[in-house]
Design a protein around this motif. Structure first.
Motif, short mmCIF file in Angstrom:
data_model
loop_
_atom_site.label_atom_id
_atom_site.label_comp_id
_atom_site.label_asym_id
_atom_site.label_seq_id
_atom_site.Cartn_x
_atom_site.Cartn_y
_atom_site.Cartn_z
N VAL A 187 75.90 -159.43 26.64
CA VAL A 187 76.98 -160.33 26.72
C VAL A 187 76.75 -161.22 28.04
O VAL A 187 76.20 -160.97 29.37
CB VAL A 187 78.62 -159.53 27.27
N ALA A 188 76.98 -162.58 27.51
CA ALA A 188 76.57 -163.60 28.78
C ALA A 188 75.44 -163.49 29.54
O ALA A 188 75.66 -163.52 30.75
CB ALA A 188 78.00 -163.99 29.59
N PRO A 189 74.24 -163.23 29.00
CA PRO A 189 73.02 -163.22 29.71
C PRO A 189 72.76 -164.16 30.79
O PRO A 189 73.24 -165.43 30.18
CB PRO A 189 72.07 -162.79 28.86
N LEU A 190 71.99 -164.05 31.62
CA LEU A 190 71.65 -165.33 32.41
C LEU A 190 70.55 -166.07 31.83
O LEU A 190 69.41 -165.74 31.39
CB LEU A 190 71.11 -164.66 33.76
N LYS A 191 71.12 -167.36 31.45
CA LYS A 191 69.97 -168.28 30.83
C LYS A 191 70.41 -169.80 31.16
O LYS A 191 71.56 -170.03 31.16
CB LYS A 191 69.86 -168.13 29.39
N PRO A 192 69.43 -170.58 31.10
CA PRO A 192 69.96 -172.12 31.29
C PRO A 192 70.71 -172.66 30.23
O PRO A 192 70.41 -172.23 28.85
CB PRO A 192 68.83 -172.97 31.55
N ALA A 193 71.81 -173.34 30.49
CA ALA A 193 72.48 -173.79 29.32
C ALA A 193 71.42 -175.10 28.84
O ALA A 193 70.85 -175.62 29.53
CB ALA A 193 73.96 -174.48 29.71
N GLN A 194 71.68 -175.44 27.58
CA GLN A 194 70.98 -176.40 26.91
C GLN A 194 70.87 -177.60 27.58
O GLN A 194 69.83 -178.40 27.62
CB GLN A 194 71.09 -176.41 25.53
N ASP A 195 72.07 -178.12 27.91
CA ASP A 195 72.09 -179.46 28.57
C ASP A 195 72.07 -179.14 30.26
O ASP A 195 72.65 -180.29 30.85
CB ASP A 195 73.22 -179.98 28.11
N SER A 196 71.48 -178.28 30.66
CA SER A 196 71.37 -177.98 32.28
C SER A 196 70.26 -178.81 32.73
O SER A 196 69.07 -178.92 32.32
CB SER A 196 71.54 -176.71 32.64
#
Ligand code: DC
Length: 227
Positions: A187-196
């Motif tokens: 659940v909600a793993p740490l990863k950059p949002a596409q638009d970050s």
């Protein structure tokens, strides 16, 4: 809805110190969402609940009241009315926070608190899933990172300054373990949002990092206003 700035990234990337300073410069409220997970971790630790047992942790949630208050611009976090802002920084609480944060019921439980803050104020909110899950419509999203070694060294120095007795190799091991847990949970793993915007501070001083963040936020907000 206020202006929402999301800053995500692994532990020790400098999110909280940078986000706090940035919020001060912009006149926004700084919300450190890790403190919320740490508070649940502290409760679980104090009550000898196994943080790897999702059912046991979920069963304890109705007994846990977590709230945030801002005193002179500083975030204070309360566990059932007690100010635990200092206790949640103890090194052993970090691992508990990481483990309980992988439990869906815990994330769900803290979701509303986070959303409410962002709705009512101009905020800079830092965490792991702010740009991806909590505030997917944030005005600016930043993914702040640095190498594991640099992050461990910074954390080591910070703990030494607080008078805690720590060994660098152990801190590096903990940083790697937490990265592994935070990035690979379902659940909600740490990863950059596409638009970050990805900002790597490995080779930057604090002031340089702050300048980059400030410029990024200003540019993004200006671009938004132009469209
Ligand atoms: O940022 P921190 O080190 O204080 O966070 C403590 C733990 O909480 C971290 O291991 C991951 C978790 N966390 C999370 O899962 N989601 C957030 N938005 C913030 C923190």
């Amino acid at each position: 809805m206020g202006i929402n700035i999301a800053i995500d990234g692994p532990s020790g990337a400098g999110k909280s110190t940078l986000a706090r300073k940035l919020a001060e410069k912009l006149g926004y409220i700084y919300v450190d969402t890790g403190a919320l997970y740490r508070t649940i971790g502290l409760y679980v630790l104090r009550n000898k609940i196994d943080p790897k047992e999702p059912d046991a942790v979920a069963a304890a949630l109705p007994k846990i009241d977590v709230s945030l208050r801002f005193i002179n611009g500083e975030q204070h976090v309360y566990l059932n009315g007690e100010d635990v802002s200092a206790d949640i920084r103890l090194h052993e609480v970090s691992q508990y926070a990481s483990l309980v944060s992988a439990i869906p019921a815990v994330r769900q439980y803290l979701f509303d608190t986070q959303r409410k803050m962002a709705k009512e104020h101009d905020v800079i909110m830092d965490g792991r899933d702010i740009g991806t899950v909590v505030l997917p419509m944030a005005d600016v999203k930043i993914f702040l990172t640095a190498s594991a070694e640099v992050r461990a060294r910074r954390r080591y120095n910070e703990l030494l300054e607080r008078g805690q007795n720590v060994v660098y190799e152990k801190i590096l091991e903990d940083v790697n373990l937490r990265d592994e847990q935070d990035m690979n949970r379902s659940v909600a793993p740490l990863k950059p949002a596409q638009d970050s915007v990805i900002v790597d501070t490995s080779d930057c001083s604090f002031d340089e990092s702050l300048a980059i963040l400030y410029k990024t936020v200003k540019e993004r907000l200006n671009n938004k206003n132009e469209c």
